[in-house]
Design a protein around this motif. Structure first.
Motif, PDB file in Angstrom:
ATOM      1  N   LEU A   1       0.835  -1.206   0.000  1.00 17.86           N
ATOM      2  CA  LEU A   1       0.000   0.000   0.000  1.00 17.86           C
ATOM      3  C   LEU A   1       0.869   1.255   0.000  1.00 17.86           C
ATOM      4  O   LEU A   1       0.558   2.239  -0.675  1.00 17.86           O
ATOM      5  N   ALA A   2       1.963   1.207   0.745  1.00 13.08           N
ATOM      6  CA  ALA A   2       2.875   2.353   0.796  1.00 13.08           C
ATOM      7  C   ALA A   2       3.624   2.527  -0.521  1.00 13.08           C
ATOM      8  O   ALA A   2       3.998   3.648  -0.881  1.00 13.08           O
ATOM      9  N   ARG A   3       3.834   1.448  -1.235  1.00 14.34           N
ATOM     10  CA  ARG A   3       4.567   1.512  -2.511  1.00 14.34           C
ATOM     11  C   ARG A   3       3.868   2.411  -3.514  1.00 14.34           C
ATOM     12  O   ARG A   3       4.523   3.144  -4.274  1.00 14.34           O
ATOM     13  N   VAL A   4       2.531   2.368  -3.533  1.00 17.50           N
ATOM     14  CA  VAL A   4       1.792   3.134  -4.541  1.00 17.50           C
ATOM     15  C   VAL A   4       1.459   4.538  -4.051  1.00 17.50           C
ATOM     16  O   VAL A   4       0.812   5.309  -4.757  1.00 17.50           O
ATOM     17  N   ALA A   5       1.893   4.902  -2.821  1.00 20.09           N
ATOM     18  CA  ALA A   5       1.623   6.230  -2.266  1.00 20.09           C
ATOM     19  C   ALA A   5       2.847   7.124  -2.421  1.00 20.09           C
ATOM     20  O   ALA A   5       3.951   6.740  -2.039  1.00 20.09           O
TER      21      ALA A   5
END
Length: 293
Positions: free
Chosen positions: A212-216
């Motif tokens: 989830l953090a990767r795409v933020a």
């Protein structure tokens, strides 16, 4: 059926109990009257009261009336439970009212103005991940200069036309968040997650939260239920496969440290200030994290 109930029985919470009581009271009155008439006729037939037959009608109330009243009462109950709009969001809200549970996805819809004040330009391109994401995306798209996409972690059913349109356009996708998301790194300025992580075991959290953090690009906002909150067990097992695990803030903080995440202290402070100014108290835990990259 949902549409019929919503259109024909769109009642307020205060009016519904009164109307339902009147329906059953009418049913009881008809039953009592029927018994009295039958008793009077037995006296009249025996000759004890020669004039009783002229004082009461000879026709008995139809049994269809009692059946009809019961059917109306049942439909009112269904209409009360499924009251609301937005497909499954009405169901979630009804279940929460009946069971006293809390939906963090509904919380997201309440705090959108607060998130706007907290993140400013970082709200220009948002991804929401969680059940009933169609309702959240529909509200986000109403905000000026905001683009929004959604990921529904579970199967969509009984959705309205608006949600079907969002899925058809690709704005909302159904995807298992235990696996890599179908987006490139830093695709969104802000990622908001609600009612999704509570159903994952630590094994999957170790891979899902970093994904989830990767795409933020700018930040990650996670909403989790408070320990002790109850949810509808039948709905949980049929929808999510397992009951929610309500973890404490201490547990989450340890998890974030262990997986290499850091709190976005600036965003957390701005969120608290905006929430206080709007007299808002969250029923869910809200965590603001910095992207891992």
């Amino acid at each position: 059926m949902n549409a019929i109930c919503r259109s024909n029985f769109n009642l307020s919470y205060t009016a519904f109990p009164s109307l339902l009581f009147q329906v059953f009271l009418a049913h009881n009155n008809w039953t009592t009257m029927s018994r009295r008439v039958n008793t009077a006729r037995r006296f009249a037939d025996s000759g004890s009261l020669p004039f009783m037959g002229s004082l009461h009608p000879k026709s008995r109330p139809s049994p269809l009336l009692s059946i009809g009243l019961v059917v109306v009462g049942a439909l009112l109950i269904i209409g009360y439970i499924y009251r609301g709009s937005g497909g499954r969001s009405g169901d979630i809200a009804a279940l929460n009212r009946l069971d006293g549970g809390v939906s963090c996805t509904l919380e997201v819809q309440k705090i959108i103005p607060i998130l706007k004040k907290t993140y400013g330009d970082s709200m220009r391109k948002v991804l929401h991940v969680g059940p009933d994401t169609c309702s959240v995306i529909s509200q986000l798209l109403k905000e000026e200069d905001t683009e929004a996409w959604g990921v529904e972690p579970y199967e969509l059913d009984d959705v309205d036309g608006n949600c079907k349109s969002l899925v058809h356009k690709g704005t909302v996708r159904v995807a298992d968040i235990k696996f890599p998301l179908p987006y490139r790194a830093k695709s969104f300025s802000l990622v908001i997650v609600s009612d999704a992580l509570d159903y994952l075991s630590p094994k999957y959290l170790n891979t899902t939260v970093p994904e989830l953090a990767r795409v933020a690009a700018d930040g990650l906002v996670l909403l989790s239920g408070q320990p002790g909150q109850q949810r509808v067990k039948v709905a949980e097992l049929s929808k999510f496969g397992r009951p929610a695990k309500r973890r404490s803030s201490t547990w989450w903080i340890r998890f974030f440290i262990r997986t290499g995440f850091h709190e976005n202290e600036s965003a957390a402070k701005k969120f608290e200030q905006a929430a206080a100014k709007n007299s808002y108290e969250s029923t869910c835990q809200v965590f603001h994290l910095k992207p891992s990259h």
